[in-house]
Design an enzyme around this catalytic site. Sequence first.
Site, PDB file in Angstrom:
ATOM      1  N   SER A 146      46.118  43.707  33.249  1.00  0.00           N
ATOM      2  CA  SER A 146      46.377  45.056  34.498  1.00  0.00           C
ATOM      3  C   SER A 146      46.698  46.503  33.818  1.00  0.00           C
ATOM      4  CB  SER A 146      47.261  44.401  35.201  1.00  0.00           C
ATOM      5  OG  SER A 146      46.864  46.094  36.306  1.00  0.00           O
TER       6      SER A 146
ATOM      7  N   HIS B 109      44.830  41.647  47.206  1.00  0.00           N
ATOM      8  CA  HIS B 109      43.975  42.517  47.521  1.00  0.00           C
ATOM      9  C   HIS B 109      43.109  41.816  48.213  1.00  0.00           C
ATOM     10  CE1 HIS B 109      44.772  45.839  43.827  1.00  0.00           C
ATOM     11  NE2 HIS B 109      45.558  46.056  45.726  1.00  0.00           N
TER      12      HIS B 109
HETATM   13  N1  APR Z   1      42.728  39.583  28.017  1.00  0.00           N
HETATM   14  C1  APR Z   1      43.707  40.702  28.067  1.00  0.00           C
HETATM   15  N2  APR Z   1      42.992  42.035  28.348  1.00  0.00           N
HETATM   16  C2  APR Z   1      42.458  42.510  28.822  1.00  0.00           C
HETATM   17  C3  APR Z   1      40.759  41.676  28.747  1.00  0.00           C
HETATM   18  C4  APR Z   1      41.275  40.458  27.668  1.00  0.00           C
HETATM   19  N3  APR Z   1      40.776  39.790  27.801  1.00  0.00           N
HETATM   20  N4  APR Z   1      40.139  42.002  29.109  1.00  0.00           N
HETATM   21  C5  APR Z   1      40.625  43.388  29.623  1.00  0.00           C
HETATM   22  N5  APR Z   1      42.037  43.889  29.894  1.00  0.00           N
HETATM   23  C6  APR Z   1      42.658  44.587  30.066  1.00  0.00           C
HETATM   24  C7  APR Z   1      42.184  46.772  29.896  1.00  0.00           C
HETATM   25  O1  APR Z   1      43.417  46.543  28.530  1.00  0.00           O
HETATM   26  C8  APR Z   1      43.145  46.822  31.251  1.00  0.00           C
HETATM   27  O2  APR Z   1      44.091  47.482  30.701  1.00  0.00           O
HETATM   28  O3  APR Z   1      43.224  44.370  31.941  1.00  0.00           O
HETATM   29  C9  APR Z   1      43.062  45.383  32.284  1.00  0.00           C
HETATM   30  C10 APR Z   1      42.165  45.833  32.874  1.00  0.00           C
HETATM   31  O4  APR Z   1      42.553  46.961  33.947  1.00  0.00           O
HETATM   32  P1  APR Z   1      42.029  47.670  35.328  1.00  0.00           P
HETATM   33  O5  APR Z   1      40.358  46.927  35.194  1.00  0.00           O
HETATM   34  O6  APR Z   1      42.798  48.559  35.884  1.00  0.00           O
HETATM   35  O7  APR Z   1      42.552  45.958  36.384  1.00  0.00           O
HETATM   36  P2  APR Z   1      43.084  45.783  37.221  1.00  0.00           P
HETATM   37  O8  APR Z   1      44.385  46.406  36.275  1.00  0.00           O
HETATM   38  O9  APR Z   1      43.173  44.915  37.733  1.00  0.00           O
HETATM   39  O10 APR Z   1      42.828  47.056  38.418  1.00  0.00           O
HETATM   40  C11 APR Z   1      44.099  47.038  40.060  1.00  0.00           C
HETATM   41  O11 APR Z   1      42.689  48.710  40.664  1.00  0.00           O
HETATM   42  O12 APR Z   1      40.168  48.731  41.914  1.00  0.00           O
HETATM   43  C12 APR Z   1      41.569  48.170  41.882  1.00  0.00           C
HETATM   44  O13 APR Z   1      40.852  46.517  43.025  1.00  0.00           O
HETATM   45  C13 APR Z   1      40.958  47.047  42.193  1.00  0.00           C
HETATM   46  O14 APR Z   1      41.938  44.686  41.757  1.00  0.00           O
HETATM   47  C14 APR Z   1      41.458  46.072  41.003  1.00  0.00           C
HETATM   48  C15 APR Z   1      42.907  47.220  41.052  1.00  0.00           C
END
Ligand code: APR
Length: 254
Positions: free
Chosen positions: A201, A128
């Site tokens: 994620s 990204h």
């Molecule tokens: N340890 C383990 N897991 C965690 C922690 C932690 N400390 N903090 C948060 N999480 C988990 C949450 O439970 C969630 O499932 O990380 C995940 C984060 O998910 P999202 O907020 O959806 O982030 P991501 O998966 O990176 O989103 C993908 O969406 O909006 C776009 O560009 C943006 O790159 C991003 C993409």
Amino acid sequence: MTGQSDARFEDLLDRAARLLREASRAYAFTGAGVSTESGIPDFRSPGTGLWPNPELLALATGDAFRRDPVRFYRTFIPQWLKYREAEPNPAHRALAELEAMGKLAGVITQNIDGLHRKAGSRTVWEVHGHLRRLVCSDCRADAPFETATEALEKETLPPRCTCGGVLRPDVVLFGEAMAPDYERAFAVLRQGCDLMLVVGSSLTVYPAAFLVELARDLVIVNRDPTPYDDRAAVVLRGKAGEILPRLVAAVKAA
Ligand code: APR
Ligand code: ZN
């Protein structure tokens, strides 16, 4: 560890460590959850995620940037400056250590915060984009990210290229094509990926999440459930900054 008894968790940790030891081509796939313990909020966690803020979400698109780059920069630069000042946490460092041990061939990240590189990971695909530089919307020349912070301070937003074009961050906004690293990671995974270590994620955003489908086995380290949990060989529920160092220790202990 939420929902997993300690004994069960130890057993799962050992299973994940064995898969990592035996894998010939293991990669990590990370999302915003790997950086929350560095003080960077993720997007979809209930209560702390960024995207429930409809104003932010509406602004994070290519069209919104082209329509009103000044508002875009005023909204996102303060947040991005925090990303750039953040420090890697034990989860980032554990992945860098697994690479140094020859157990991980690289990290594919959805994050733009640059913390994997800061932690010492050498092979990182930023699907990204990243915050290291800006790119001209017209002539594609690049400029340092500081061009944007200076323009914010001097009230001369939006930052402009020497050609007069508006400079934009080198990140993928909603509705835009993926960064070049996406195709690079895809091509590498097509050559073989017997294990993908997914960390932090929600695995709900495509096409990034497609990359996970190229792996033979999945190990998922995540605080909340994901749509891929039922396909994973191992799911370790909890905080990445606590689990990953224990995973590295278990890989070493064998
Ligand atoms: N340890 C383990 N897991 C965690 C922690 C932690 N400390 N903090 C948060 N999480 C988990 C949450 O439970 C969630 O499932 O990380 C995940 C984060 O998910 P999202 O907020 O959806 O982030 P991501 O998966 O990176 O989103 C993908 O969406 O909006 C776009 O560009 C943006 O790159 C991003 C993409
Ligand atoms: Zn230009």
